[in-house]
Design a protein around this motif. Sequence first.
Motif, PDB file in Angstrom:
ATOM      1  N   LEU A 115      13.870   5.032   8.645  1.00 33.93           N
ATOM      2  CA  LEU A 115      13.165   6.284   8.389  1.00 33.93           C
ATOM      3  C   LEU A 115      13.927   7.479   8.936  1.00 33.93           C
ATOM      4  O   LEU A 115      13.911   8.568   8.349  1.00 33.93           O
ATOM      5  CB  LEU A 115      11.765   6.237   9.024  1.00 33.93           C
ATOM      6  N   ALA A 116      14.601   7.270  10.061  1.00 33.88           N
ATOM      7  CA  ALA A 116      15.306   8.372  10.724  1.00 33.88           C
ATOM      8  C   ALA A 116      16.660   8.680  10.099  1.00 33.88           C
ATOM      9  O   ALA A 116      17.273   9.694  10.442  1.00 33.88           O
ATOM     10  CB  ALA A 116      15.479   8.052  12.212  1.00 33.88           C
ATOM     11  N   LEU A 117      17.122   7.831   9.185  1.00 32.95           N
ATOM     12  CA  LEU A 117      18.446   8.039   8.593  1.00 32.95           C
ATOM     13  C   LEU A 117      18.564   9.396   7.912  1.00 32.95           C
ATOM     14  O   LEU A 117      19.633  10.008   7.899  1.00 32.95           O
ATOM     15  CB  LEU A 117      18.742   6.941   7.574  1.00 32.95           C
ATOM     16  N   ARG A 118      17.429   9.877   7.342  1.00 30.24           N
ATOM     17  CA  ARG A 118      17.506  11.131   6.582  1.00 30.24           C
ATOM     18  C   ARG A 118      17.877  12.318   7.468  1.00 30.24           C
ATOM     19  O   ARG A 118      18.298  13.349   6.979  1.00 30.24           O
ATOM     20  CB  ARG A 118      16.173  11.399   5.901  1.00 30.24           C
ATOM     21  N   LEU A 175      19.041   5.479  -0.222  1.00 31.17           N
ATOM     22  CA  LEU A 175      18.108   4.467   0.298  1.00 31.17           C
ATOM     23  C   LEU A 175      16.659   4.946   0.254  1.00 31.17           C
ATOM     24  O   LEU A 175      15.781   4.306   0.835  1.00 31.17           O
ATOM     25  CB  LEU A 175      18.487   4.123   1.742  1.00 31.17           C
ATOM     26  N   ARG A 176      16.414   6.061  -0.421  1.00 34.87           N
ATOM     27  CA  ARG A 176      15.067   6.637  -0.479  1.00 34.87           C
ATOM     28  C   ARG A 176      14.029   5.621  -0.967  1.00 34.87           C
ATOM     29  O   ARG A 176      12.908   5.570  -0.489  1.00 34.87           O
ATOM     30  CB  ARG A 176      15.075   7.868  -1.381  1.00 34.87           C
ATOM     31  N   GLY A 177      14.429   4.794  -1.946  1.00 40.88           N
ATOM     32  CA  GLY A 177      13.507   3.812  -2.495  1.00 40.88           C
ATOM     33  C   GLY A 177      13.064   2.759  -1.497  1.00 40.88           C
ATOM     34  O   GLY A 177      12.063   2.069  -1.722  1.00 40.88           O
ATOM     35  N   LEU A 178      13.809   2.610  -0.403  1.00 40.32           N
ATOM     36  CA  LEU A 178      13.444   1.627   0.626  1.00 40.32           C
ATOM     37  C   LEU A 178      12.524   2.191   1.692  1.00 40.32           C
ATOM     38  O   LEU A 178      12.134   1.460   2.617  1.00 40.32           O
ATOM     39  CB  LEU A 178      14.714   1.086   1.283  1.00 40.32           C
ATOM     40  N   ARG A 179      12.168   3.468   1.585  1.00 42.30           N
ATOM     41  CA  ARG A 179      11.330   4.058   2.631  1.00 42.30           C
ATOM     42  C   ARG A 179       9.952   3.404   2.753  1.00 42.30           C
ATOM     43  O   ARG A 179       9.439   3.280   3.865  1.00 42.30           O
ATOM     44  CB  ARG A 179      11.210   5.566   2.406  1.00 42.30           C
ATOM     45  N   PRO A 180       9.303   2.986   1.645  1.00 41.27           N
ATOM     46  CA  PRO A 180       8.045   2.244   1.837  1.00 41.27           C
ATOM     47  C   PRO A 180       8.228   0.973   2.659  1.00 41.27           C
ATOM     48  O   PRO A 180       7.365   0.621   3.476  1.00 41.27           O
ATOM     49  CB  PRO A 180       7.598   1.929   0.405  1.00 41.27           C
ATOM     50  N   VAL A 181       9.352   0.280   2.456  1.00 37.89           N
ATOM     51  CA  VAL A 181       9.632  -0.924   3.247  1.00 37.89           C
ATOM     52  C   VAL A 181       9.844  -0.544   4.709  1.00 37.89           C
ATOM     53  O   VAL A 181       9.310  -1.209   5.618  1.00 37.89           O
ATOM     54  CB  VAL A 181      10.869  -1.658   2.695  1.00 37.89           C
ATOM     55  N   ALA A 182      10.606   0.523   4.934  1.00 39.57           N
ATOM     56  CA  ALA A 182      10.863   0.963   6.311  1.00 39.57           C
ATOM     57  C   ALA A 182       9.573   1.378   6.995  1.00 39.57           C
ATOM     58  O   ALA A 182       9.317   1.002   8.148  1.00 39.57           O
ATOM     59  CB  ALA A 182      11.867   2.117   6.304  1.00 39.57           C
ATOM     60  N   PHE A 183       8.735   2.146   6.287  1.00 39.66           N
ATOM     61  CA  PHE A 183       7.497   2.624   6.896  1.00 39.66           C
ATOM     62  C   PHE A 183       6.546   1.461   7.171  1.00 39.66           C
ATOM     63  O   PHE A 183       5.964   1.362   8.261  1.00 39.66           O
ATOM     64  CB  PHE A 183       6.814   3.651   5.988  1.00 39.66           C
ATOM     65  N   GLY A 184       6.362   0.569   6.168  1.00 42.79           N
ATOM     66  CA  GLY A 184       5.466  -0.566   6.369  1.00 42.79           C
ATOM     67  C   GLY A 184       5.924  -1.472   7.489  1.00 42.79           C
ATOM     68  O   GLY A 184       5.107  -2.014   8.247  1.00 42.79           O
ATOM     69  N   TRP A 213       0.837  -1.207   0.000  1.00 41.66           N
ATOM     70  CA  TRP A 213       0.000   0.000   0.000  1.00 41.66           C
ATOM     71  C   TRP A 213       0.868   1.253   0.000  1.00 41.66           C
ATOM     72  O   TRP A 213       0.597   2.209  -0.726  1.00 41.66           O
ATOM     73  CB  TRP A 213      -0.918   0.023   1.210  1.00 41.66           C
ATOM     74  N   ARG A 214       1.921   1.238   0.831  1.00 45.44           N
ATOM     75  CA  ARG A 214       2.782   2.425   0.936  1.00 45.44           C
ATOM     76  C   ARG A 214       3.510   2.699  -0.378  1.00 45.44           C
ATOM     77  O   ARG A 214       3.609   3.857  -0.812  1.00 45.44           O
ATOM     78  CB  ARG A 214       3.801   2.219   2.068  1.00 45.44           C
ATOM     79  N   GLY A 215       4.012   1.648  -1.002  1.00 46.09           N
ATOM     80  CA  GLY A 215       4.770   1.837  -2.225  1.00 46.09           C
ATOM     81  C   GLY A 215       3.913   2.199  -3.425  1.00 46.09           C
ATOM     82  O   GLY A 215       4.298   3.033  -4.254  1.00 46.09           O
ATOM     83  N   MET A 216       2.709   1.591  -3.524  1.00 42.20           N
ATOM     84  CA  MET A 216       1.885   1.794  -4.710  1.00 42.20           C
ATOM     85  C   MET A 216       0.977   3.013  -4.611  1.00 42.20           C
ATOM     86  O   MET A 216       0.772   3.724  -5.598  1.00 42.20           O
ATOM     87  CB  MET A 216       1.038   0.535  -4.973  1.00 42.20           C
TER      88      MET A 216
END
Length: 391
Positions: free
Chosen positions: A264-267, A277-286, A202-205
Amino acid sequence: MTHAPTSRLYFLDWLRIAAFGVLVLYHVGMYYVSWDWHVKSPHAGPAPEPWMLLSSPWRLGLLFLVSGVATSTMLARDAGRGWLRARSQRLLLPLACGMLLVVPPQPYFEVVQQHGYAGGYLDFLRLYFQGHGGFCRPGAGCLILPTWNHLWFVAYLWVYTLVLWALVRGVPAALERAAVPALRLLRGPALLLAPLALMVAWRGMLAPRFPSTHALVDDWYNHAAYLSLFLLGAVLARRPEAWDGFARLRHAALVLALAGWAMLALRYTGWPGAEALRGLRPVAFGTAQWCGIAAAIGFARVHWDRDHAWRRYLCDAVFPVYLLHQTLIVLLTQALAPLAWPPLAEGPVLVVLTLALSFAGYEGVRRVALLRPWFGLARRRPSAPLAAAPA
């Protein structure tokens, strides 16, 4: 781990109370971060934001899951039109009261601070109820009036309740039928991994195409995530043994949730590789979202599954406190602003005063029979003993 049968899942009551308590802390924090909110401290900046991310992915999802459990439990006893009418009154009367009486000070101080509005509060109310659309900022759109602001949760909960009621009315055994394969699917590590994969999807799409608006009609990412969790709670309510799975996996869920939060906090760390690693944020958030929910349920199942004299009082108080708290935060920030306190001194005072005044409001409302339904409390004579409010 086994638990004696109980007619009420006390640990879910405590989770609901705790989640609304965290909500008060979170909304006080919104005054001090750079994220958009109704009013902002002159000291606002990104420093508190990593700590806000500790709860923001999972807190509201947990509340929708717990609400799904409670709604499913009530529908198992009564799924008639009378129940829907009573439940609608329990949710929509406070929503109407909030939009008409409680919420307006929030957009008033917002337009004073962010739009340079120089009119008085009564002049603003005329614009508020006329649906004035002239409070606009470049890149931020126009303020929608009237508004439900923090009470969007109530509107969404009513819609999801309507969906579940229609499902149960149309297929009376739907939840029982779904519970058996769901429990078989969500066995062992799959209890963490399967919902986690759904939340990541859901987060990614959807999140990039449908950013959060809380406006109901165009909020498709939030609907996908929150309705999924609401329906999952409704299914789990029909299989009480499922809660022990959360207890067994609580430590793994906590580790994964903290790992998601750390990503998420890395930024905020200034690390040069964080943007890669921005593309992995949906994985981190989910991961932070579902595993945070699973960890909270698991630890509460082990440590909070018992009654206490305060539980009934707090269950009754939590809806009026929720209704009042954000307006009180906004009013208190404006009252304390001339003192120019630093955030570390002002923030705790805001939390304490908000809770004190919110509970004072509850104490006043619960004693007036006419006001009770407008603040989410069951109708009763003021002298009758307190009854626990449905979660």
